[in-house]
Motif scaffolding. Structure first.
Motif, PDB file in Angstrom:
ATOM      1  N   UNK A 147     -29.429  64.878   6.633  1.00  0.00           N
ATOM      2  CA  UNK A 147     -29.173  64.197   7.894  1.00  0.00           C
ATOM      3  C   UNK A 147     -30.228  63.140   8.208  1.00  0.00           C
ATOM      4  N   UNK A 152     -26.504  61.529   6.171  1.00  0.00           N
ATOM      5  CA  UNK A 152     -25.241  62.204   5.838  1.00  0.00           C
ATOM      6  C   UNK A 152     -25.069  63.430   6.739  1.00  0.00           C
ATOM      7  N   UNK A 153     -23.924  63.497   7.411  1.00  0.00           N
ATOM      8  CA  UNK A 153     -23.654  64.610   8.317  1.00  0.00           C
ATOM      9  C   UNK A 153     -23.129  65.792   7.502  1.00  0.00           C
ATOM     10  N   UNK A 154     -23.665  66.998   7.783  1.00  0.00           N
ATOM     11  CA  UNK A 154     -23.354  68.129   6.904  1.00  0.00           C
ATOM     12  C   UNK A 154     -22.166  68.986   7.337  1.00  0.00           C
ATOM     13  N   UNK A 155     -21.766  68.923   8.612  1.00  0.00           N
ATOM     14  CA  UNK A 155     -20.648  69.773   9.028  1.00  0.00           C
ATOM     15  C   UNK A 155     -20.322  69.572  10.489  1.00  0.00           C
TER      16      UNK A 155
ATOM     17  N   UNK B 475     -19.502  62.860   6.181  1.00  0.00           N
ATOM     18  CA  UNK B 475     -19.493  61.412   6.334  1.00  0.00           C
ATOM     19  C   UNK B 475     -20.859  60.928   6.759  1.00  0.00           C
ATOM     20  N   UNK B 477     -23.704  59.586   9.272  1.00  0.00           N
ATOM     21  CA  UNK B 477     -23.976  59.968  10.656  1.00  0.00           C
ATOM     22  C   UNK B 477     -23.715  58.811  11.591  1.00  0.00           C
TER      23      UNK B 477
END
Lengths: 419, 478
Positions: A147, A152-155, B475, B477
């Motif tokens: 993150x 990158x978003x994990x969930x 995806x 952020x």
């Protein structure tokens, strides 16, 4: 293969390595070299973008990057050299072998070596959490890296196992990013991390904290679909009737850190079975006299401020050793953990007879209120202090002068205050 | 599409058959439902190459396993696969077990495994000091061996590919068309393939494939095996495959080293209905701990770095079968390939080729068959001098991606860019071991995702752990 020589070689450019290198320079070591495997300095603080660092060391609140930047600036100003993208493969008798894409293999001959490799996270498999093996089970630090460094978003729906600091901080981080943290689940009846993180990261965001609970199953063929959470009994054994299945796409684990001691192991340096880090004396010197160690590679700290202090001592003593100014460790006393003390660091004290401040860091075995912390030489109390509350998640420390030591039996104990 | 032979399933047996058949002037197509070669059972087993000492004497399974074992000396050299003939020890701890040893030895003789020896208590404890000190005596089976099972299957497949075999991955067989007493074509999710031969090597799903041609005279009942893997640095290690003496109900749990120096412990044996039930369970793992401590009391479970489970494609009624049918030319059905499947794969290739010849396959030998396959250079296994010269030639060998297993960026690129290369994080792991160490991919996952995304020119959100849907990141952020 190129040959490099230096006075003090520091392995790792995180907060421990940076502080050690500065202190080594200030002690008079001419060439201080840090070898770092990442592409940039700062270690794990690079991904710790939250505030809360430096309250005791700088007496102001900084973010992780702000905190390490102060050390990095100082180190570079003092002329500490850094090799980035470079991995140490071995600490041999003839030198330290390292490699990088740019320079290939190198052998570094150093007057002394400081281990500052930090730690790694425990995984679901070390806890033997059964279930399927889908994607979406992350250690909290890996999620934090994805993150905060990889964007990158994990969930979207997350359960967090373990009330370690990174887990609680990630609970807040994930909430701030618009995802839902269903609960933070803690096996014990006490917090693994700092109370302030519970207040600031969980309570303030109304994230439920389930004490005496654990995750007993993970479901999902491809991505996590649910986790099962159970209450545990007095022996921490799950009670099947209490099982609740929470639909979610992510399970984060904040269930402990382990000093990263592959190199220490290879170098056949004595490792404590309790801390999983090298056994050190007050100089932060390991069982191999030219090798020193500091920070989370020795024992896992709660606060980077403590790491900085401890690492300065390691760097200073490593420089003294390299310059031939450190007394040989001859009369060595083992510091014994007494009542309600799990471990103490340093584990050994060199009783040179010259005195000098000793700062013992330790953790208690179980939480207790209204206690007195005592250091005893034989039956005689050298120093004592009171504490309103002690908790395994919060490291304690106590100071005294080495010249007070009069017996080979040195003990730290936590006693209940008489009412 | 048109081909001569369709092999269904890219596990050990399917890939070994494809490789063997690629020695002939045949057009061969392997159809695999998963996104990677390597099968299901073939990638989650005990990684042992058996001798067949305990097979059922006179059975086809005994014949193939006993024949296969000596073939590994050559096949692992030709295909560059890590293999170690460490030998197995069967310790008798109790009086009752001691009484069983002669019968086990006798069975080995009947399977023509003649090199089984008795060991005295002193011999056992000298050879394997961690065995329960109450041991009375043991049997020693010198040719029981360990192998890298992932790489064995990759090697078969890559070598088959080098010899012209086509591989259709992420492609599921949905039907088989027959007519005039012959197979006509195989219908897949990727289209119809006209073919003369169909070889059913679908293991767990071989009953369903057999049903497509009306030959389902058995069921596959998956038998789950759960395993532990322990850290290379664990305090209690064994050098041999330590096997329990089987009881009437179970073959028991073993402990052995892997070719990479970890300890492997397991498996359970649980009959299930669900062919996708590859989870581990608290009870299953506990039963392993209890059983193995009887053999090796000092096992340090705190050093566990992972647990996994695999499904043996157990056949009901039992037994290994290779069937052909007078009323269905060109169809060969394999069933009951179980825990010895990895071992017998190499012999099964030859058996099936010979069977096809006896059924009229008359394609000539290929003149230019490529016999050898070179594996991915493993940096960690080289001497310091070799490592230095390798980085000089290719600087990406100087970038360590997986610190636990010392896996370099160049090895990961090799895994991605070689034929039948890796497309997922698990596929990289099975080729070069990135993520198999003590941190279980905590540190290297972000880097491996980044490298895969870069090399495959895909966003990180499309990089999967394995199958479609097993994404890591949802995806960007922002």
């Amino acid at each position: 293969m190129q040959k490099i020589t230096c006075d003090v070689l520091v392995i790792g450019a995180g907060p421990a390595g940076l502080a050690a290198s500065i202190a080594a320079k200030q002690e008079g070591a001419e060439k201080v070299l840090i070898v770092e495997r990442d592409e940039s300095i700062g270690g794990i603080l690079q991904q710790c973008i939250h505030p809360g660092f430096g309250l005791s060391y700088f007496e102001e609140e900084l973010t992780g990057p702000e905190y390490y930047a102060r050390f990095a600036d100082k180190a570079l100003e003092l002329g500490v050299e850094v090799l980035l993208n470079t991995m140490v493969l071995d600490i041999g008798d003839t030198g330290v072998v390292c490699m990088s894409s740019k320079d290939g293999l190198s052998i570094i001959e150093a007057g002394s070596v400081v281990l500052a490799m930090g730690c790694r996270e425990r995984t679901r498999f070390q806890l033997t959490i059964p279930g399927s093996r889908p994607s979406g089970v992350f250690t909290a630090g890996t999620a934090q890296r994805l993150m905060n460094r990889e964007n990158a978003m994990v969930g979207r729906r997350v359960v967090i196992l373990g009330s370690g600091d990174i887990g609680m901080i990630m609970a807040r981080r994930i909430t701030l990013e618009g995802a839902e943290v269903i609960a933070v689940v803690e096996l014990n009846d006490y917090l693994a991390g700092l109370t302030r993180n519970k207040v600031q990261c969980l309570d303030d965001f109304e994230i439920p904290l389930l004490m005496k609970h654990t995750v007993t199953d993970i479901k999902g063929k491809k991505r996590v679909e649910s986790v099962t959470v159970c209450e545990v009994d007095a022996e921490n054994i799950p009670i099947p009737e209490t099982a609740v299945e929470y639909p979610c796409d992510t399970l984060l684990l904040s269930v402990g850190l382990i000093p990263e001691n592959e190199l220490t192991h290879k170098a056949e340096i004595e490792i404590s079975p309790i801390t999983n880090g090298p056994v050190v004396n007050q100089y932060m010197q390991t069982s191999r006299e030219d090798v020193f160690a500091c920070g989370n590679v020795v024992h896992v700290n709660d606060l980077v401020d403590n790491v900085s202090l401890e690492s300065e001592r390691a760097g200073q003593c490593a420089a003294k050793y390299a310059l031939g100014r450190l007394k040989k460790a001859e009369d060595v006393i083992q510091v014994q953990p007494g009542r309600n003390v799990r471990y103490i660091c340093p584990q050994e004290i060199v009783n040179s007879g010259d005195g000098g401040e000793i700062n013992l860091y330790f953790r208690v075995t179980s939480p207790e209120e209204k206690v007195r912390i005592l250091v005893k030489t034989g039956d005689k109390v050298i120093v004592q202090k009171r504490a309103l509350r002690v908790n395994p998640g919060e490291m304690e420390h106590i100071r005294f002068d080495a010249k007070e030591i009069t017996s080979p039996d040195l003990t730290v104990e936590v006693m209940k205050e008489a009412i | 599409m048109k081909t001569d032979v369709v092999v269904i399933g890219a596990g050990a047996v399917g890939c070994a058959i494809a490789r063997e058949l690629s020695k002939y002037e045949l057009d061969i197509t392997v159809v695999e439902k998963n996104e990677d070669i390597g099968g299901d059972a073939s990638k989650s087993n005990s990684a042992i190459i058996h001798t067949g000492y305990d097979a059922s004497p006179g059975s086809l399974e005994s014949e193939l396993v006993v024949a296969a074992n000596p073939m590994y000396d050559k096949i692992v050299r030709d295909l560059d696969v890590h293999f170690e003939p460490v030998g197995a020890i069967l310790p008798a701890i109790t009086d009752e077990q001691l009484e069983q040893l002669p019968a086990i030895k006798d069975k080995a003789m009947r399977n023509r495994v003649y090199d089984v020896e008795y060991l005295t208590r002193e011999d056992v404890l000298r050879m394997e000091p961690e065995i329960n000190p109450e041991v009375r005596a043991a049997l020693y089976i010198p040719r029981e061996s360990i192998i890298d099972p992932f790489v064995l299957v990759q090697a078969y497949a890559e070598n088959a590919y080098a010899n012209g075999v086509h591989f259709l991955l992420s492609t599921k067989v949905t039907d088989i068309r027959t007519g005039d007493g012959c197979v006509q074509s195989v219908i897949t999710t990727g289209g119809e393939i006209e073919t003369k031969w169909v070889i059913n090597a679908a293991a767990l799903y071989c009953d369903e494939i057999a049903g497509m041609v009306g030959k389902r005279c058995y069921d596959v009942v998956p038998r789950r095996g759960q395993f532990y893997i322990l850290d290379k640095n664990t305090s209690c290690k064994v050098k041999h495959i330590v096997l329990p003496i089987p009881t009437k109900t179970t073959k028991g749990r073993l402990m052995c080293p892997t070719v990479h120096g970890n300890m492997l412990i397991g498996p359970t044996a649980e009959d299930l209905d669900d062919k996708s039930a590859t989870e581990t369970t608290a009870d299953g793992l506990e039963s392993i701990r209890i059983d193995v401590e009887k053999l090796v009391p000092r096992v340090n479970w705190r050093d566990a770095i992972t647990q996994y489970s695999g499904l043996r494609p157990n056949r009901v009624p039992e037994g290994l079968h290779v069937d052909t049918y007078e009323d269905l030319n060109g169809y060969i059905n394999l069933s009951g390939v179980r825990s010895t499947g990895l071992t017998l794969s190499v012999a099964m290739g030859k058996y099936v080729a010979q069977l096809m010849i006896s059924l009229g396959m008359n394609a000539p030998f290929k003149k230019n068959f490529v016999e050898k396959r070179k594996g991915i250079t493993r940096f960690a296994d080289l001497s310091v001098e070799q490592q230095a010269s390798l980085i000089e030639k290719q600087p990406l060998y100087g970038n360590i991606v997986c610190r636990c297993e010392t896996v370099t960026e160049q090895e990961i690129l090799d895994a991605i860019h070689r034929p039948l290369g890796a497309r997922s994080v698990d596929a990289v792991k099975r080729r070069v071991r990135a993520g198999t160490g003590r941190c279980q991919a905590g540190f290297c996952t972000p880097k491996v995702i980044e490298i895969l995304a870069r090399e495959l020119k895909m966003p990180a959100s499309e990089i999967m752990k394995n199958e479609k849907g097993s994404y890591y990141v949802v995806g960007d952020m922002r």
